[in-house]
Design a protein around this motif. Structure first.
Motif, PDB file in Angstrom:
ATOM      1  N   GLN A 125      48.848  42.400  39.679  1.00  0.00           N
ATOM      2  CA  GLN A 125      47.659  43.516  40.072  1.00  0.00           C
ATOM      3  C   GLN A 125      47.568  44.025  38.883  1.00  0.00           C
ATOM      4  O   GLN A 125      48.375  44.530  37.919  1.00  0.00           O
ATOM      5  CB  GLN A 125      48.076  44.260  40.993  1.00  0.00           C
ATOM      6  N   SER A 126      46.163  44.390  38.337  1.00  0.00           N
ATOM      7  CA  SER A 126      46.031  44.999  37.005  1.00  0.00           C
ATOM      8  C   SER A 126      44.671  45.646  37.067  1.00  0.00           C
ATOM      9  O   SER A 126      43.807  45.621  38.209  1.00  0.00           O
ATOM     10  CB  SER A 126      46.112  43.820  35.839  1.00  0.00           C
ATOM     11  N   ASP A 127      44.203  46.349  36.205  1.00  0.00           N
ATOM     12  CA  ASP A 127      42.898  47.044  36.206  1.00  0.00           C
ATOM     13  C   ASP A 127      41.723  45.909  35.692  1.00  0.00           C
ATOM     14  O   ASP A 127      40.443  46.280  35.768  1.00  0.00           O
ATOM     15  CB  ASP A 127      42.921  47.933  34.888  1.00  0.00           C
ATOM     16  N   ASP A 128      42.159  44.826  35.316  1.00  0.00           N
ATOM     17  CA  ASP A 128      41.105  43.733  35.025  1.00  0.00           C
ATOM     18  C   ASP A 128      40.696  43.087  36.400  1.00  0.00           C
ATOM     19  O   ASP A 128      41.470  42.357  36.956  1.00  0.00           O
ATOM     20  CB  ASP A 128      41.761  42.732  34.089  1.00  0.00           C
ATOM     21  N   LYS A 129      39.833  43.265  36.911  1.00  0.00           N
ATOM     22  CA  LYS A 129      39.085  42.924  38.107  1.00  0.00           C
ATOM     23  C   LYS A 129      38.866  41.305  38.288  1.00  0.00           C
ATOM     24  O   LYS A 129      38.799  40.731  39.052  1.00  0.00           O
ATOM     25  CB  LYS A 129      37.811  43.614  38.516  1.00  0.00           C
ATOM     26  N   THR A 130      38.588  40.910  37.018  1.00  0.00           N
ATOM     27  CA  THR A 130      38.342  39.442  37.000  1.00  0.00           C
ATOM     28  C   THR A 130      39.872  38.646  37.050  1.00  0.00           C
ATOM     29  O   THR A 130      39.816  37.445  37.245  1.00  0.00           O
ATOM     30  CB  THR A 130      37.671  38.937  35.509  1.00  0.00           C
ATOM     31  N   LEU A 131      41.016  39.180  36.782  1.00  0.00           N
ATOM     32  CA  LEU A 131      42.365  38.634  37.118  1.00  0.00           C
ATOM     33  C   LEU A 131      43.422  39.087  37.971  1.00  0.00           C
ATOM     34  O   LEU A 131      44.103  38.463  38.529  1.00  0.00           O
ATOM     35  CB  LEU A 131      43.013  38.535  35.523  1.00  0.00           C
ATOM     36  N   SER A 132      42.947  40.318  38.488  1.00  0.00           N
ATOM     37  CA  SER A 132      43.902  40.928  39.389  1.00  0.00           C
ATOM     38  C   SER A 132      44.122  40.268  40.523  1.00  0.00           C
ATOM     39  O   SER A 132      42.988  40.070  41.389  1.00  0.00           O
ATOM     40  CB  SER A 132      43.376  42.378  39.518  1.00  0.00           C
TER      41      SER A 132
END
Length: 486
Positions: free
Chosen positions: A416-423
């Motif tokens: 889970q991350s702030d990068d919505k394309t990878l989270s």
């Protein structure tokens, strides 16, 4: 001589009836109503109506055939009415065959035949319930039961109070269970015969025998102990005493606070038996795997603990033959110890779900998956996988290459991350363009630098050689380097 058709015997019965007192009549009335306490055995079907109905000995008198030989009485298909009138003091041995009912009132049987020394129940294929029990006044020394194909257990209450019982022969039935009380509570019981039944050797069956020492009184009573066979699916066809030995071994060697169970007994290639054991240490708060395991353990469940390294586990000789290893929901952040380990080339199942893994040694996993002929399942889901161009191209290739083995692809996702394309994106379906926007990055390491340098030098040497050869061929002039050589 058929005593049942003897006119003198009939007249004697009539006389006895006339002189019987009121208490006897009352007792017979209660008997006819079948008011008695029950001690039912286990039976094949859930026949509640049969267990609760009155259980009378005179229910099948019409078609019964009885024959007396001195002090022995043989009855087939029931007990004829002549023998149910009054108390039969002369009969010391009673053989009852082909009883047509599902219930037998042995309490009433003792009342009618108080002088019995031997009781034989043969081929009573419908019998699965006993009512009443033999009490302290019983003189029976031997009980035989053969051919009772609907009875799964002989209730210990039946013989618990018998002061004279010495021999219990319950061979050739379909008995599955036996409580320890059956052999322990009868004070004078000396010899028990149990072979040719369908014994259940698992928990709740005869597993209590495993904890009885070989020289204990209980085992010494069982005359044919070493002939008994297990019949339930897990241990079918295996000698009962061998299975009991394995069960005792498992209970003595199972590490605290784990629980261990033998799930199967396999036959070895060169004879003998091999126990297949599962050690369950789930949710015990362990910081490391147990130091020891029962011999023959093939499955270890270490789910839900606090284990943060598998290095000590892989070095422990007790774990070398573990086929299935569950390490779900622990604190593992790396599994680099798997690379080069002998176990990694022989395991069958490895579950690493719910840990703290960000990456794995992809090359080591690929190599192990190729060489391991035993591998069946691997689980890697619910870990915070690192999604960058250095790791994902190789990791995704591994997942797709071995998707038959890696069972939880939908759960293997980017952290889970702030990068919505990878989270939390599923890695096996992740387009590489999202993580490698300028093309895949190649890791720069010392070995790569050396390789590039050597390749460049080799190219220069070959190029110079070709140039000098071409020049010498056209001009006949030797290369400069040859002119300065001595």
């Amino acid at each position: 001589m058929n005593i049942c058709s003897n006119p003198d015997w009939r007249r004697a019965v009539l006389i006895q009836q006339r002189i019987s007192n009121q208490a006897t009549l009352l007792s017979q009335t209660i008997f006819l109503l079948g008011l008695t306490t029950a001690a039912p055995g286990l039976y094949r079907h859930n026949d509640t109506d049969s267990a609760n109905r009155p259980c009378s000995l005179i229910e099948f008198t019409t078609w019964a055939a009885c024959e007396q030989t001195q002090h022995q009485l043989l009855c087939k298909g029931g007990i004829s009415n002549q023998w149910m009138k009054g108390i039969q003091h002369k009969i010391t041995s009673f053989i009852l065959t082909d009883w047509p009912g599902t219930c037998l009132n042995i309490g009433r049987l003792q009342q009618h035949f108080p002088e019995l020394r031997a009781l034989h129940l043969l081929n009573c294929s419908l019998l699965h319930v006993f009512k009443g029990h033999f009490d302290e006044s019983s003189r029976i020394e031997k009980i035989e039961m053969h051919g009772l194909t609907s009875l799964w257990e002989v209730p210990p209450e039946i013989i618990a109070h018998m002061p004279a019982l010495k021999i219990l022969d319950i061979r050739n039935n379909v008995l599955r269970h036996m409580k320890a009380r059956l052999l322990k509570e009868s004070a004078r019981l000396e010899h028990v015969y149990l072979s040719d039944n369908k014994w259940d050797c698992s928990d709740g069956g005869l597993d209590w025998l495993a904890m009885e020492r070989d020289n204990d009184t209980v085992k010494r009573k069982i005359v044919d102990y070493y002939k008994l066979m297990c019949h339930q699916q897990l241990y079918r066809g295996k000698p009962l005493h061998k299975v009991m030995d394995f069960i005792r071994m498992v209970r003595h060697t199972c590490p605290e606070p784990c629980s261990c169970v033998m799930t199967y007994v396999a036959e070895a290639k060169h004879g003998g038996l091999i126990p297949i054991i599962t050690a369950n240490c789930t949710g015990m708060g362990l910081a490391q795997a147990p130091d020891t395991l029962p011999p023959g353990t093939t499955t270890v469940r270490l789910d839900g603990n606090k284990i943060d390294s598998i290095g000590t586990l892989l070095q422990n000789s007790y774990y070398k033959k573990i086929a299935d290893l569950y390490l779900d929901n622990n604190s593992l952040s790396t599994v680099k110890e798997l690379e080069g380990s002998e176990w990694f080339n022989t395991f069958r199942l490895l579950s690493l779900k719910g840990n703290l893994l960000k990456q794995i040694p992809v090359y080591a996993f690929d190599k192990a998956f190729q060489s391991n002929n035993n591998i069946m399942h691997v689980f890697l889901g619910d870990n915070p996988w690192r999604c960058d161009c250095h790791f994902i191209p190789r990791f995704k290739t591994l997942l797709l290459k071995y998707k038959r083995v890696i069972q939880d692809l939908p759960d293997i996702r980017c952290s889970q991350s702030d990068d919505k394309t990878l989270s939390l994106v599923q890695i096996s379906t992740l387009p590489l363009g999202r993580v490698c926007r300028s093309g895949p990055e190649m890791p720069i390491s010392t070995i790569n630098i050396i390789n590039v340098t050597l390749a460049t030098l080799l190219f220069i040497v070959i190029g110079r050689f070709l140039y000098d050869w071409h020049s010498f061929k056209n001009t006949g002039k030797l290369p400069w380097i040859s002119s300065i050589l001595p």
